[in-house]
Design an enzyme around this catalytic site. Structure first.
Site, PDB file in Angstrom:
ATOM      1  N   LYS A   1     -19.725  57.623  -6.543  1.00  0.00           N
ATOM      2  CA  LYS A   1     -20.088  59.006  -6.904  1.00  0.00           C
ATOM      3  C   LYS A   1     -20.031  59.133  -8.430  1.00  0.00           C
ATOM      4  CE  LYS A   1     -20.931  60.526  -2.789  1.00  0.00           C
ATOM      5  NZ  LYS A   1     -22.311  60.847  -2.433  1.00  0.00           N
TER       6      LYS A   1
ATOM      7  N   ASP B   1     -18.399  65.333  -0.505  1.00  0.00           N
ATOM      8  CA  ASP B   1     -18.009  65.705  -1.871  1.00  0.00           C
ATOM      9  C   ASP B   1     -16.610  66.313  -1.953  1.00  0.00           C
ATOM     10  OD1 ASP B   1     -20.381  64.801  -2.909  1.00  0.00           O
ATOM     11  OD2 ASP B   1     -21.377  66.748  -2.765  1.00  0.00           O
TER      12      ASP B   1
ATOM     13  N   GLY C   1     -27.037  62.608  -9.733  1.00  0.00           N
ATOM     14  CA  GLY C   1     -27.553  61.615  -8.789  1.00  0.00           C
ATOM     15  C   GLY C   1     -28.593  62.228  -7.864  1.00  0.00           C
TER      16      GLY C   1
ATOM     17  N   ARG D   1     -33.256  71.464  -4.640  1.00  0.00           N
ATOM     18  CA  ARG D   1     -34.418  71.371  -3.745  1.00  0.00           C
ATOM     19  C   ARG D   1     -35.384  72.522  -3.956  1.00  0.00           C
ATOM     20  NH1 ARG D   1     -30.274  68.430  -1.967  1.00  0.00           N
ATOM     21  NH2 ARG D   1     -30.553  66.822  -0.382  1.00  0.00           N
TER      22      ARG D   1
ATOM     23  N   ARG E   1     -14.201  57.800  -7.133  1.00  0.00           N
ATOM     24  CA  ARG E   1     -13.288  58.919  -6.842  1.00  0.00           C
ATOM     25  C   ARG E   1     -12.007  58.489  -6.148  1.00  0.00           C
ATOM     26  NH1 ARG E   1     -17.865  63.606  -5.524  1.00  0.00           N
ATOM     27  NH2 ARG E   1     -18.090  64.175  -7.725  1.00  0.00           N
TER      28      ARG E   1
ATOM     29  N   SER F   1     -27.044  71.583  -4.016  1.00  0.00           N
ATOM     30  CA  SER F   1     -28.081  70.845  -3.274  1.00  0.00           C
ATOM     31  C   SER F   1     -29.292  71.734  -3.007  1.00  0.00           C
ATOM     32  CB  SER F   1     -27.517  70.358  -1.936  1.00  0.00           C
ATOM     33  OG  SER F   1     -26.492  69.424  -2.154  1.00  0.00           O
TER      34      SER F   1
HETATM   35  C1  S3P Z   1     -26.275  65.423  -2.120  1.00  0.00           C
HETATM   36  C2  S3P Z   1     -25.893  64.456  -1.245  1.00  0.00           C
HETATM   37  C3  S3P Z   1     -24.618  63.729  -1.329  1.00  0.00           C
HETATM   38  C4  S3P Z   1     -23.625  64.419  -2.246  1.00  0.00           C
HETATM   39  C5  S3P Z   1     -24.262  64.932  -3.506  1.00  0.00           C
HETATM   40  C6  S3P Z   1     -25.389  65.880  -3.198  1.00  0.00           C
HETATM   41  C7  S3P Z   1     -27.593  66.053  -1.953  1.00  0.00           C
HETATM   42  O1  S3P Z   1     -24.873  62.425  -1.786  1.00  0.00           O
HETATM   43  O2  S3P Z   1     -22.575  63.540  -2.564  1.00  0.00           O
HETATM   44  O3  S3P Z   1     -23.310  65.602  -4.294  1.00  0.00           O
HETATM   45  O4  S3P Z   1     -27.837  67.126  -2.527  1.00  0.00           O
HETATM   46  O5  S3P Z   1     -28.430  65.488  -1.233  1.00  0.00           O
HETATM   47  P1  S3P Z   1     -25.229  61.263  -0.730  1.00  0.00           P
HETATM   48  O6  S3P Z   1     -26.170  61.862   0.205  1.00  0.00           O
HETATM   49  O7  S3P Z   1     -25.834  60.134  -1.460  1.00  0.00           O
HETATM   50  O8  S3P Z   1     -23.901  60.913  -0.111  1.00  0.00           O
END
Ligand code: S3P
Length: 431
Positions: A342, A315, A94, A26, A346, A22
């Protein structure tokens, strides 16, 4: 590509796992629209984040990789991105797709976001709705899935958005669009979600306030390039934590792991199950707290997992299902319906594989009941989901016989080097 794992529990070790996914995503997106240079160390050079790097390069940003886990981004400023040549392919990610959709909604040019079969079947309505309310225009397939066409050149306005699902991706998409919007953008979370976007924006000089579950920010603020030191990813460390807990008698130290309180639900859930986990050597890496995590083999016990911790461990449920199978008694998970959208469904993926390995799992729409038992040998499908694959790899370390885990290519999206890492601490795992 498959993993074959023969039973052999983890042993005492000191381990490092790759950087946080994450935070790495960013750093690329925010570094690209910052003024000046952003230097990133501890970067996760996994496929998901490399897809984001490629997308930002297609948008005209110069990004060098001077070392395996280092990135140098020459920020082009908030208005410096250029129209891409073709579609932006975000692979399996995602996070990349949803955050980029927010960022691109504020640009003067149009763009198209696409991904692999898994990503192209994930719901995007959750970002289209608030971004449209801000004045953006995004079009998906008729069932709300990618490819996403983002129309540029529209004027955005800040909104006050009550998020129906607890999602850091949705929150971040709205905040990124909010940087380009007139007025104040605020997002109300139904439950706390990871706050890496807010922390990094602050590091880059943006004023973002968080108060009583509402995150607010004025549009038009400038970001300044900075030094980003990425912590090791707690979500990757989770597989090592799991392997150590269910081992015979391992004592494992995982170094420099991100322990941002919006991510540590997994530790709280496991501790409530009797896990011996402690955090040592706490420090701050910029705005992100890190610590070494010490884990000792533990006798886990089942129980009801607190649904208030779900968004803080979102996660980690595939790994928690395995912990529940290794625990004495029955573990009940509720409020985990988000797991169904996801990288795979899952709940279904874990329930199916665990049953194939002799564990009783009762599934409901948004929950599961896992009965403790003994994993037997066999063959399971990862459903092309990295976390499902790694969870079964750890389950297999304590199975009665060999386990074959099918289609594990996607492990590289979040944990490149996983096989070598766990083989180095005692797992008997072959590709
Ligand atoms: C993430 C947020 C989560 C997580 C994903 C990474 C992020 O998803 O499941 O692996 O980096 O913002 P959600 O916020 O949609 O639950």
């Amino acid at each position: 590509m498959h993993f074959r794992v023969s039973p052999n529990a983890l042993r005492d070790a000191r381990v490092n796992v790759p950087g946080d996914k994450s935070v790495s995503h960013r750093s690329l997106m925010l570094g690209s629209i910052a003024e000046g240079r952003t230097h990133v160390s501890g970067f996760l050079a996994g496929e998901d984040c490399l897809a984001t790097a490629a997308a930002m390069r297609s948008l005209g940003v110069s990004i060098d990789q001077p070392g395996p886990t280092e990135m140098m981004i020459d920020g082009v400023g908030r208005h410096g991105l250029r129209p891409p040549e073709g579609d932006l392919d975000l692979g399996n990610s995602g996070t990349a797709m949803r955050l980029m959709a927010g960022l691109l909604s504020g640009q003067p040019f149009s763009s198209v976001l696409t991904g692999d079969a898994s990503l192209n079947s994930r719901p995007m309505g959750r970002i289209i709705k608030p971004l449209t309310a801000m004045g953006a225009a995004l079009e998906s397939d008729c069932d709300g899935t990618p490819p996403l066409q983002v129309t540029g050149g529209l004027r955005l306005r800040g909104i006050h958005y009550d998020m129906p699902v607890a999602s850091a991706q949705v929150k971040s998409a709205v905040l990124l669009a909010g940087l380009y919007a007139d007025g104040i953008t605020s997002v109300v979370e139904p439950a706390v979600t990871r706050d890496h976007t807010e922390r990094m924006l602050r590091t880059m000089g943006v004023t973002v306030t968080t108060s009583a579950g509402t995150i607010s920010m004025a549009g038009g603020q400038t970001l300044n390039g900075c030094e980003v030191r990425v912590p090791a990813d707690l979500s990757s460390a989770t597989f090592i934590i799991l392997g150590a807990l269910i081992s015979q008698d391992a004592d494992v130290l995982i170094e420099n792991v991100g322990v941002n309180p919006t991510r540590t639900g997994v530790i709280n859930i496991l501790q409530a199950m009797g896990a011996d986990i402690s955090l040592v050597n706490p420090q701050l890496l910029g705005e992100e707290p890190v610590a070494d995590i010490r884990v000792r083999a533990s006798r886990l016990r089942g129980g009801a997992v607190d649904p208030a911790l779900v968004s803080l461990a979102i996660d980690e449920f595939p790994a928690l299902f395995v912990a529940a199978a290794a625990a004495k008694g029955v573990t009940t998970f509720t409020g985990i319906g988000e797991l169904r959208v996801k990288e795979s469904d899952r709940i279904a993926a874990m329930a199916k594989g665990m049953r194939q390995l002799g564990i009783r799992v009762d599934e409901s729409d948004d929950g599961a009941v896992v009965h403790g038992g003994q994993f037997k040998g066999g063959e399971v499908d990862s459903f092309h989901d990295h976390r499902v694959a790694m969870s079964f790899a750890m389950a297999a370390t304590i199975a009665a016989d060999d386990v074959l885990i099918r289609d594990v290519e996607n492990v590289d999206t979040s944990f490149p080097g996983f096989r070598d890492c766990v083989a180095g601490i005692g797992a008997d795992i072959e590709v």
